[in-house]
Motif scaffolding. Structure first.
Motif, PDB file in Angstrom:
ATOM      1  N   GLN A   1       5.107  -5.599   0.567  1.00  0.00           N
ATOM      2  CA  GLN A   1       4.758  -4.606   0.333  1.00  0.00           C
ATOM      3  C   GLN A   1       6.007  -3.408   0.554  1.00  0.00           C
ATOM      4  O   GLN A   1       6.698  -3.225   1.872  1.00  0.00           O
ATOM      5  CB  GLN A   1       3.627  -3.400   1.211  1.00  0.00           C
ATOM      6  CG  GLN A   1       2.464  -4.766   1.303  1.00  0.00           C
ATOM      7  CD  GLN A   1       1.136  -4.166   2.198  1.00  0.00           C
ATOM      8  OE1 GLN A   1       0.972  -3.132   2.661  1.00  0.00           O
ATOM      9  NE2 GLN A   1       0.226  -4.782   2.262  1.00  0.00           N
ATOM     10  N   VAL A   2       5.876  -2.652  -0.375  1.00  0.00           N
ATOM     11  CA  VAL A   2       6.746  -1.749  -0.618  1.00  0.00           C
ATOM     12  C   VAL A   2       6.853  -0.057  -0.074  1.00  0.00           C
ATOM     13  O   VAL A   2       5.093  -0.031  -0.420  1.00  0.00           O
ATOM     14  CB  VAL A   2       6.944  -1.138  -1.739  1.00  0.00           C
ATOM     15  CG1 VAL A   2       8.149  -0.091  -1.719  1.00  0.00           C
ATOM     16  CG2 VAL A   2       8.086  -2.598  -2.891  1.00  0.00           C
TER      17      VAL A   2
ATOM     18  N   VAL B   1       9.485   5.264  -1.200  1.00  0.00           N
ATOM     19  CA  VAL B   1      10.674   5.176  -1.538  1.00  0.00           C
ATOM     20  C   VAL B   1      10.374   5.266  -3.199  1.00  0.00           C
ATOM     21  O   VAL B   1      12.122   5.850  -3.398  1.00  0.00           O
ATOM     22  CB  VAL B   1      10.489   3.351  -1.727  1.00  0.00           C
ATOM     23  CG1 VAL B   1      11.003   2.911  -0.254  1.00  0.00           C
ATOM     24  CG2 VAL B   1      10.405   2.619  -2.763  1.00  0.00           C
ATOM     25  N   LEU B   2       9.534   6.135  -3.784  1.00  0.00           N
ATOM     26  CA  LEU B   2       9.931   6.511  -5.065  1.00  0.00           C
ATOM     27  C   LEU B   2       9.043   8.353  -5.330  1.00  0.00           C
ATOM     28  O   LEU B   2       8.700   8.183  -4.186  1.00  0.00           O
ATOM     29  CB  LEU B   2       8.655   5.425  -6.117  1.00  0.00           C
ATOM     30  CG  LEU B   2       8.873   4.092  -6.516  1.00  0.00           C
ATOM     31  CD1 LEU B   2       8.369   2.814  -7.332  1.00  0.00           C
ATOM     32  CD2 LEU B   2      10.747   3.989  -7.005  1.00  0.00           C
TER      33      LEU B   2
ATOM     34  N   GLN C   1       2.468  13.123  -3.179  1.00  0.00           N
ATOM     35  CA  GLN C   1       1.239  12.216  -3.704  1.00  0.00           C
ATOM     36  C   GLN C   1      -0.161  12.200  -3.131  1.00  0.00           C
ATOM     37  O   GLN C   1      -0.778  11.698  -3.432  1.00  0.00           O
ATOM     38  CB  GLN C   1       2.087  10.672  -3.032  1.00  0.00           C
ATOM     39  CG  GLN C   1       1.352   9.383  -2.953  1.00  0.00           C
ATOM     40  CD  GLN C   1       1.921   9.124  -4.604  1.00  0.00           C
ATOM     41  OE1 GLN C   1       2.558   9.970  -5.022  1.00  0.00           O
ATOM     42  NE2 GLN C   1       1.394   7.679  -4.803  1.00  0.00           N
ATOM     43  N   ALA C   2       0.438  12.501  -1.724  1.00  0.00           N
ATOM     44  CA  ALA C   2      -1.364  12.564  -1.479  1.00  0.00           C
ATOM     45  C   ALA C   2      -2.074  14.125  -2.441  1.00  0.00           C
ATOM     46  O   ALA C   2      -3.601  13.744  -2.170  1.00  0.00           O
ATOM     47  CB  ALA C   2      -1.129  13.249   0.223  1.00  0.00           C
TER      48      ALA C   2
END
Length: 204
Positions: free
Chosen positions: A167-168, A172-173, A193-194
């Motif tokens: 899993q990534v 990382v992005l 992101q949240a």
């Protein structure tokens, strides 16, 4: 100069052994109980379609397990959930009336492939099937099954798709907004992101 492009069926087949009897014979023209069960457990599929001029499209579709309904042994009902309103797949279905579906189950390396004819329906009897959904669809994709078969586990085994070790981390992005802004050359208002996930949750 010799060409290194494979451009004929004969050239292609010369590189590979003949398909095994089971690989050919497993293809069904209907949905058997195993297909029914797989679809009833599946929360995710990839919908492939093509425009009349040949442009290809593959789009993810998801929902609660069994969000795609089996109407009978030859017919599936796929509700169209809210999205970005590009309508690429739906437009393709209007143009060519063909789709390919790849059903997946989290933790299971085998997949289910279904190909067939498709149409868009707002028939009351089709919409009624999804009337209890939190957000009932505006239309339903009706798929008439022409090919149905289980696909072996090799691709998902090679990719270790379901393995926790592969899993990534999302970190990382950059965020989706940042990546699209860079691609468009536009600076969107900052959004974590949240915050993006919370915004999406309101429209699921």
């Amino acid at each position: 100069m010799p060409s290194h492009t494979i451009s004929s069926q004969a050239q292609l087949r010369s590189l590979y052994a003949s398909a095994g009897e089971r690989a050919l014979a497993k293809e069904l023209t209907f949905l058997d109980p195993h297909c029914h069960r797989f679809i009833a457990l599946s929360p995710f599929l990839v919908l492939g379609s093509s425009a009349a001029h040949g442009q290809q499209d593959a789009t993810p579709r998801g929902g609660e397990p069994g969000f795609v309904k089996v109407l009978d042994a030859h017919t599936l009902l796929l509700p169209d959930a809210s999205g970005n309103n590009r309508l690429d797949s739906l437009s393709n279905i209007i143009e060519t009336g063909r789709v390919g579906l790849l059903f997946m189950l989290p933790g299971v390396d085998e997949t289910l492939r279904i190909n067939g004819r498709a149409s868009l329906s707002v028939a009351p009897e089709h919409l009624q099937v999804f009337a209890s959904d939190r957000k009932p669809p505006k239309l339903v994709v009706v798929v008439t099954v022409e090919q149905a078969y289980l696909h072996c586990a090799k691709a998902l085994m090679r990719s270790r798709l379901w393995s926790a070790q592969t899993q990534v981390a999302r970190s990382v992005l950059p965020t989706m907004g940042k990546m699209i802004g860079d691609q468009m050359g536009v600076e969107f208002p900052p959004e974590t992101q949240a915050q993006m996930v919370a915004r999406y949750q309101q429209d699921l």
